[in-house]
Write a protein that holds these residues in place. Structure first.
Motif, PDB file in Angstrom:
ATOM      1  N   PHE A  83       2.484  28.666  19.915  1.00  0.00           N
ATOM      2  CA  PHE A  83       2.864  28.953  18.554  1.00  0.00           C
ATOM      3  C   PHE A  83       1.863  28.334  17.612  1.00  0.00           C
ATOM      4  N   ASN A  84       1.786  28.909  16.436  1.00  0.00           N
ATOM      5  CA  ASN A  84       0.913  28.371  15.398  1.00  0.00           C
ATOM      6  C   ASN A  84      -0.501  28.223  15.936  1.00  0.00           C
ATOM      7  N   SER A 235       4.068  41.083  11.213  1.00  0.00           N
ATOM      8  CA  SER A 235       4.827  39.973  10.676  1.00  0.00           C
ATOM      9  C   SER A 235       4.312  38.715  11.353  1.00  0.00           C
ATOM     10  N   LEU A 236       4.481  37.656  10.622  1.00  0.00           N
ATOM     11  CA  LEU A 236       3.905  36.394  11.014  1.00  0.00           C
ATOM     12  C   LEU A 236       4.947  35.632  11.807  1.00  0.00           C
ATOM     13  N   LEU A 237       4.528  34.987  12.882  1.00  0.00           N
ATOM     14  CA  LEU A 237       5.449  34.145  13.628  1.00  0.00           C
ATOM     15  C   LEU A 237       5.049  32.699  13.458  1.00  0.00           C
ATOM     16  N   VAL A 238       6.005  31.887  13.091  1.00  0.00           N
ATOM     17  CA  VAL A 238       5.743  30.474  12.878  1.00  0.00           C
ATOM     18  C   VAL A 238       6.789  29.671  13.625  1.00  0.00           C
ATOM     19  N   ARG A 239       6.349  28.616  14.252  1.00  0.00           N
ATOM     20  CA  ARG A 239       7.329  27.674  14.797  1.00  0.00           C
ATOM     21  C   ARG A 239       7.188  26.369  14.036  1.00  0.00           C
TER      22      ARG A 239
ATOM     23  N   ASN B  84       3.751  22.435   9.386  1.00  0.00           N
ATOM     24  CA  ASN B  84       4.688  23.189  10.209  1.00  0.00           C
ATOM     25  C   ASN B  84       5.900  22.331  10.543  1.00  0.00           C
ATOM     26  N   ALA B 182      12.344  25.506  14.931  1.00  0.00           N
ATOM     27  CA  ALA B 182      12.800  26.796  14.438  1.00  0.00           C
ATOM     28  C   ALA B 182      11.692  27.817  14.608  1.00  0.00           C
ATOM     29  N   ASP B 183      12.082  29.009  14.992  1.00  0.00           N
ATOM     30  CA  ASP B 183      11.118  30.105  15.019  1.00  0.00           C
ATOM     31  C   ASP B 183      11.369  30.986  13.816  1.00  0.00           C
ATOM     32  N   GLU B 184      10.296  31.305  13.117  1.00  0.00           N
ATOM     33  CA  GLU B 184      10.433  32.113  11.926  1.00  0.00           C
ATOM     34  C   GLU B 184       9.550  33.345  12.010  1.00  0.00           C
ATOM     35  N   GLU B 185      10.125  34.447  11.548  1.00  0.00           N
ATOM     36  CA  GLU B 185       9.376  35.695  11.482  1.00  0.00           C
ATOM     37  C   GLU B 185       9.262  36.012   9.998  1.00  0.00           C
ATOM     38  N   VAL B 186       8.039  36.161   9.543  1.00  0.00           N
ATOM     39  CA  VAL B 186       7.804  36.285   8.108  1.00  0.00           C
ATOM     40  C   VAL B 186       7.191  37.637   7.791  1.00  0.00           C
ATOM     41  N   ASP B 187       7.744  38.341   6.817  1.00  0.00           N
ATOM     42  CA  ASP B 187       7.073  39.542   6.329  1.00  0.00           C
ATOM     43  C   ASP B 187       7.415  39.751   4.858  1.00  0.00           C
ATOM     44  N   ARG B 239      -0.141  25.708   9.126  1.00  0.00           N
ATOM     45  CA  ARG B 239      -1.407  25.284   9.719  1.00  0.00           C
ATOM     46  C   ARG B 239      -1.435  25.775  11.153  1.00  0.00           C
ATOM     47  N   ARG B 240      -2.545  26.414  11.496  1.00  0.00           N
ATOM     48  CA  ARG B 240      -2.714  26.914  12.861  1.00  0.00           C
ATOM     49  C   ARG B 240      -3.828  26.127  13.523  1.00  0.00           C
TER      50      ARG B 240
END
Lengths: 242, 242
Positions: A83-84, A235-239, B84, B182-187, B239-240
């Motif tokens: 992730f990330n 869509s963006l995936l973020v943890r 994050n 938490a896992d988040e899906e963003v759009d 941040r990735r």
DNA sequence: AAGTGGTCTAGACCACGGC
DNA sequence: CCGTGGTCTAGACCACTTC
């Protein structure tokens, strides 16, 4: 008190053991769930003490490659979903089974944009390279990316190459820059008429905007990218942790 | 070969040393850049061997609290900015110097929604609590959040309390659940008429949509939240790495 | 009971940094 | 030169899991 048996750069024993096991995992000889040789087993066959064998397994555990359970043993960890993680556009696409394409819409050298120079920690009137690309997946428009970086520091940009190789690769190969991390600011905006046309969405349609600063391993900002993505295709995936 | 001197739960020596130094850092007695006592110094005063003192410092290094430099010593690391990071709405707001408020628009127990139950790893016809809240910052509408969780597992929900305490806190205090990630899906989506009215934006305006699954420390999904944020008042920072 | 990982000892030599 | 962290030894006892 021996400390012999080394090629001169002296790779530590625990590193050799660690690498050996890592190679077994990466080659597939050891699969997720398989038991890894025990501390005592490794110590015996490698002719090292228990603490040293232990060190090797501990490092593998920190890397997330194995799990250790007291009383039962050391096991290959299930492959991690990263992730990330910072990945290039083409890596991103191929991991979803899509074919990535890029069309260079614009490549200009010598732009001066104060606010962007500031984000890259450059003098306000620095000359910048501005690269605008249309990203496509399986032939469908997907996103619009405008990327900026210092024209002084990175003068060797050839349009032809960018159609095939990623900027990512170019920076690594031509300039020996290893990217370490990126900060992204994400929000939603309405597509203006130009973006709408290129992305083939109605004018005013909501698109995902990502403004990214990419940093090298020594913490210096290298590129600034403003990207707009079709929300129905990305869509963006973020943890988030803790 | 002594291994005595312990209260029964036997806190390992390296942990005691680690905690002691951590306390010094957190209390401010040791500040960023200060040198931390050396392995040999700690070993002597704590009456442990070098390897044990070393273990303590190694753990602190892994936690990012200290940096170690061969030949020169161990130093308190500069405070880390947490990227994050999972934070509650009110924490998020107060870190920006804003006053967080929440209005409960809806609280229903017994909803059945198959797709959401599935995301929470529940039986398809499970009864759910559905909680809809309007988030405000400094009195201005900011976001609209609809949160779902199992009505069977978490029956004690009181509307009055939610106006003041976060759901976050409720889960932790009433049910002893520690959230881990938490896992988040963003759009990006267009605001429908209801969302537009509540958020006080034009209908069709682009808003940031975040669909989040919150997991407890044992990896079980606890809540599913669908949130819409005014794009002009909220952007996501990510941040990735690598 | 046998095997595993977790902690620990009391030393050792090495490479490196700063004086 | 001396102090630092990095690696390493050849053992030890403990707690835990599996059989």
């Amino acid at each position: 008190m021996k400390m012999l048996t080394k090629t001169h750069p002296t790779v530590p024993a625990y590193r050799r053991i660690q690498s050996e096991i890592q190679a077994l995992i990466e080659s597939g000889e050891l699969k997720a769930g398989d038991t890894v040789r025990s501390e005592r087993g490794l110590a015996r066959t490698h002719g090292v003490s228990l603490m040293t064998a232990r060190h090797a397994l501990r490092e593998l555990e920190l890397d997330g490659l194995v799990e250790r359970h007291r009383g039962s043993g050391t096991f290959v960890a299930p492959p991690k979903i990263h992730f990330n993680k910072l990945v290039s556009f083409s890596e991103q696409m191929s991991s979803r089974g899509l074919v990535a394409q890029s069309r260079v819409l614009n490549l200009r050298v010598g732009e001066r944009e104060h606010d962007i120079a500031a984000r890259l920690a450059l003098a306000a009137d620095s000359r910048l390279v501005k690269l605008e690309r249309l990203r496509q997946a399986n032939g469908q428009p997907f996103g619009l990316e405008v990327c900026y970086f210092s024209a002084e520091q990175f003068p060797r940009v050839r349009r032809a190459r960018l159609e095939r190789r990623s900027l990512f690769t170019m920076f690594e190969q031509e300039y020996g820059i290893a990217f370490a991390y990126a900060d992204e600011e994400v929000d939603a905006v309405a597509a203006d008429s130009r973006a709408a046309e290129l992305l083939q969405v109605p004018k005013g349609a909501p698109v995902l905007r990502i403004r990214q600063v990419l940093y090298s391993a020594d913490g210096k900002p290298i590129t600034y990218t403003l990207a707009l993505y079709r929300s129905d295709r990305h869509s963006l995936l973020v943890r988030r942790f803790r």
